[in-house]
Design an enzyme around this catalytic site. Structure first.
Site, PDB file in Angstrom:
ATOM      1  N   HIS A  34       5.840  -0.988  -2.389  1.00 39.24           N
ATOM      2  CA  HIS A  34       6.213  -0.470  -3.709  1.00 39.24           C
ATOM      3  C   HIS A  34       7.661  -0.775  -4.047  1.00 39.24           C
ATOM      4  O   HIS A  34       8.015  -0.892  -5.210  1.00 39.24           O
ATOM      5  CB  HIS A  34       5.870   1.015  -3.819  1.00 39.24           C
ATOM      6  CG  HIS A  34       4.403   1.227  -3.966  1.00 39.24           C
ATOM      7  ND1 HIS A  34       3.584   1.478  -2.897  1.00 39.24           N
ATOM      8  CD2 HIS A  34       3.596   1.128  -5.058  1.00 39.24           C
ATOM      9  CE1 HIS A  34       2.337   1.556  -3.323  1.00 39.24           C
ATOM     10  NE2 HIS A  34       2.319   1.344  -4.623  1.00 39.24           N
ATOM     11  N   GLU A  68      -9.934  -0.237  -4.181  1.00 39.86           N
ATOM     12  CA  GLU A  68      -8.844  -0.768  -3.351  1.00 39.86           C
ATOM     13  C   GLU A  68      -9.114  -0.579  -1.865  1.00 39.86           C
ATOM     14  O   GLU A  68      -8.270  -0.834  -1.033  1.00 39.86           O
ATOM     15  CB  GLU A  68      -7.492  -0.188  -3.764  1.00 39.86           C
ATOM     16  CG  GLU A  68      -7.450   1.294  -4.013  1.00 39.86           C
ATOM     17  CD  GLU A  68      -6.115   1.761  -4.610  1.00 39.86           C
ATOM     18  OE1 GLU A  68      -5.178   0.961  -4.737  1.00 39.86           O
ATOM     19  OE2 GLU A  68      -6.021   2.956  -4.923  1.00 39.86           O
ATOM     20  N   ASP A 116      -3.725  -2.968  -2.348  1.00 36.30           N
ATOM     21  CA  ASP A 116      -4.303  -2.208  -1.244  1.00 36.30           C
ATOM     22  C   ASP A 116      -5.591  -2.843  -0.738  1.00 36.30           C
ATOM     23  O   ASP A 116      -5.891  -2.769   0.458  1.00 36.30           O
ATOM     24  CB  ASP A 116      -4.558  -0.758  -1.672  1.00 36.30           C
ATOM     25  CG  ASP A 116      -3.280   0.050  -1.592  1.00 36.30           C
ATOM     26  OD1 ASP A 116      -2.588  -0.064  -0.570  1.00 36.30           O
ATOM     27  OD2 ASP A 116      -2.963   0.763  -2.558  1.00 36.30           O
ATOM     28  N   CYS A 118      -5.485  -4.507 -11.560  1.00 38.68           N
ATOM     29  CA  CYS A 118      -4.126  -4.035 -11.857  1.00 38.68           C
ATOM     30  C   CYS A 118      -3.183  -4.256 -10.674  1.00 38.68           C
ATOM     31  O   CYS A 118      -2.034  -3.851 -10.713  1.00 38.68           O
ATOM     32  CB  CYS A 118      -4.138  -2.568 -12.265  1.00 38.68           C
ATOM     33  SG  CYS A 118      -4.719  -1.478 -10.962  1.00 38.68           S
TER      34      CYS A 118
HETATM   35  C1  PEP Z   1      -2.955  -1.740  -5.844  1.00 34.52           C
HETATM   36  O1  PEP Z   1      -3.126  -1.222  -4.736  1.00 34.52           O
HETATM   37  O2  PEP Z   1      -3.230  -2.920  -6.100  1.00 34.52           O
HETATM   38  C2  PEP Z   1      -2.363  -0.953  -6.938  1.00 34.52           C
HETATM   39  C3  PEP Z   1      -2.308  -1.417  -8.158  1.00 34.52           C
HETATM   40  O3  PEP Z   1      -1.826   0.245  -6.631  1.00 34.52           O
HETATM   41  P1  PEP Z   1      -0.436   0.430  -5.854  1.00 34.52           P
HETATM   42  O4  PEP Z   1       0.234  -0.911  -5.769  1.00 34.52           O
HETATM   43  O5  PEP Z   1       0.367   1.410  -6.632  1.00 34.52           O
HETATM   44  O6  PEP Z   1      -0.871   0.944  -4.531  1.00 34.52           O
HETATM   45 MG    MG Z   2      -3.008   0.894  -4.546  1.00 36.95          MG
END
Ligand code: PEP
Ligand code: MG
Length: 592
Positions: free
Chosen positions: A193, A434, A458, A505
């Site tokens: 993140h 995910e 994920d 996403c």
């Molecule tokens: C993902 O896991 O692709 C996602 C969009 O969520 P995050 O990156 O916040 O875990």
């Molecule tokens: Mg995620």
């Protein structure tokens, strides 16, 4: 002396500026000897820091609501006790006097002693409490040294490059309020993140550099090449000039892309593609509007909970969600429910689990803390009265998690009916795909939910069993692994058969090198950080779906990674129509 370090390229672009070294997890502190006359003052400085941290913890406790997880209050209590423990503070005071040293250094020396003693304890629970002592000492150090993210006063109007051993997503988030040119860290993975926030800030970043923090000195001249994953320390005049030219060329390319802002994202054969934006905070909306995104495809609400004492209550959350819904003016806004845990934690709840990414994260955490979850669900539903709000639930894998979530949504609606707050009764509820188990057993998802959104970050982590924050296994993090591609394609195609919208996403949606691949799998809804939207739109405008589907089906049948990459290259090299013949600027649907 000039030298170059290689790491992971996580956020494109070139930054040129001076190093600002920050301390964080490793507790790197300076050591200096003080003249006798300053010793009392140094002890007083330590005592003042203790008072400030005590006040921080008291305020944190006072600000906690009934909905706050019980473990948070227990942690605050424990930290207050540790702060009052003579083993830590009295001994540090003595060290300052005996060694005539600065408070920070004395504190870290004493911490090492205490941690050593803790490691000898047989009781596992007590042994693990050493993490709490480290956190208390970190709080004290932050007060003594100033905040890790604070830029130096001697910035001379030049760009600052933050150099750190490690940065948490919460640290990186603070760069949103500062003028940081770029950052580099020793640790970190491309889809941690921390890296995602860097991309959302559109600042060049390189992570996984191993020893940068030790090799670089404050104020060193640095070039960060966030596209190639290269850091050049103390470059000579020629290299500097070369990079300045490359930076100008990149800026020119970016500004050329701006002409696509009002173009509809339509393929050459006329199919409309939805390009939405990922955001972390309501303040990101300006960036979203600057590229005229089709909506918000992912609002990572947990960022509202970071960098603060206590958690935001219903009113505060409602205002945040409503402001985003209203700003998007009728365009869809997908608000994800809390995804706390793993690398994103509430202040004071640093996790000590052995495998936080596999632990009580996201929906697992929310279902274990129903009051906290209900508070968010009510805030989110209330915002649905002010725009086209949908809710998205992260990290689902079991049917019972879906059922429990839907029951809590129904409960939150009932509470709002009783309190007379208006909300959209038909607010859609979607689930993130995910975890491989979810992608492989989609039945309940397709039956019970209104839409799906594939979180590739994920999905890759859990399919390939590699921690996305760990640079030691970063080379194994492969979006093009056939297993990953098949899970994504299967989810998109199962959604299409069931007539259920499916989007992506994760970071793959924002990578223009993967746009055609995803289009060929049947993807029509992409969500990415706003900085990537125009580049992906450019790819969409150049793509012809007619033969993509067939070529991608062939690519998906390939197990050989070399062949697969060759096929992807050919897919991306397909003859394209020059952009000027594509959709004319100004023909968009956008109202902005
Ligand atoms: C993902 O896991 O692709 C996602 C969009 O969520 P995050 O990156 O916040 O875990
Ligand atoms: Mg995620």
């Amino acid at each position: 002396m000039s030298f170059t370090l290689h790491g992971l390229a996580v956020s494109n672009g070139i930054a040129i500026g001076h190093a600002h070294l920050v301390s964080h997890a490793t507790l790197e502190v300076e050591h200096y000897v003080l003249p006798n006359r300053f010793i009392d003052e140094e002890v007083a400085r330590l005592e003042q820091a203790v008072v400030e941290v005590q006040a921080e913890l008291d305020a944190l406790m006072a600000g906690t609501e009934a909905s706050v997880p019980s473990e948070l209050t227990a942690f605050i209590d424990l930290h207050r006790m540790l702060l009052a423990d003579p083993l830590l503070i009295e001994a540090t005071r003595q060290l300052i006097r005996e060694r005539r040293c600065n408070a920070e250094w004395a504190l870290v020396q004493q911490l090492e002693q205490v941690v050593e003693q803790f490691e000898k304890i047989e009781d596992e629970y007590l042994r693990e409490r050493k993490a709490d002592i480290v956190q208390v000492v970190e709080r004290l150090l932050k007060v003594l040294m100033g905040h890790p993210g604070r830029p130096p006063k001697h910035a001379r109007g030049e760009q600052i490059i933050v150099v750190a051993h490690d940065l948490s997503p919460a640290d990186t988030l603070q760069f949103k309020q500062m003028k940081i040119g770029g950052f580099v860290t020793d640790l970190g993975g491309a889809t941690s993140h921390t890296s995602i926030v860097a991309r959302s800030l559109a600042i060049p970043a390189v992570v996984g550099l191993h020893h940068a923090r030790n090799l670089i000195r404050e104020d060193d001249m640095l070039i960060v090449d966030g596209t190639r994953g290269v850091l050049i320390v103390d470059p000579d005049a020629q290299v500097l000039e070369e990079y300045r030219l490359r930076r100008s060329a990149l800026e020119l390319e970016r500004s050329k892309l701006k002409r696509l802002k009002k173009s509809r994202a339509t393929t050459l054969d006329g199919l409309d593609i939805e390009l939405a934006a990922n955001i972390e905070l309501p303040g990101d909306i300006a960036q979203v509007r600057a590229v005229d995104a089709a909506g918000i495809g992912l609002f990572r609400t947990e960022f509202l909970f970071l960098n603060r004492d206590g958690v935001p209550g219903e009113e505060e959350q409602f205002e945040a969600y409503r402001s985003v819904a209203e700003a998007m003016d009728g365009r869809p806004v997908v608000i994800r429910t809390l995804d706390l845990g793993a690398d994103k934690n509430l202040r004071g709840v640093e996790r000590t689990e052995a495998n936080p990414a596999l632990g009580r994260r996201a929906i697992r955490f929310c279902l274990a803390e129903p009051q906290l979850f209900l508070t968010q669900l009510r805030a989110l539903l209330r915002a649905s009265h002010y725009g086209r709000v949908k809710m998205l639930v992260p990290m689902l894998s079991h049917a019972h998690e879906i059922m429990q979530t839907l029951a809590l949504v129904a409960q939150a609606k009932e509470q709002l009916r009783c309190s007379g707050h208006p909300f959209d009764e038909c607010t859609e509820v979607g689930g993130m795909i995910e975890i491989p188990a979810a992608a492989l057993a989609l039945g309940v998802f397709l039956e019970k939910l209104d839409f799906l959104s594939i979180g590739t970050n994920d999905l890759i982590q859990y399919t390939l069993a590699i921690d996305r924050t760990d640079e030691a296994v970063a080379h194994l993090y492969d979006p093009l692994h056939p297993a990953v591609l098949r899970l994504i394609a299967h989810t998109i195609q199962a959604g299409a058969r069931a007539d259920l919208p499916v989007g992506v996403c994760g970071e793959m949606a924002g990578d223009p090198a993967l746009t055609r691949l995803l289009l060929g799998m049947g993807l029509r809804q992409f969500s990415m950080h706003p900085a990537q939207i125009l580049e992906v739109k450019q790819e969409v405008l150049r793509s012809n779906l007619t033969d993509l589907k067939r070529k991608v089906a062939r690519l998906l049948a390939t197990d050989d990674p070399v062949k697969l990459r060759q096929q992807l290259e050919r897919l991306n090299a397909v003859e394209t129509m020059p952009l000027k013949h594509a959709q004319a600027p100004g023909a968009g649907t956008g109202a902005n």
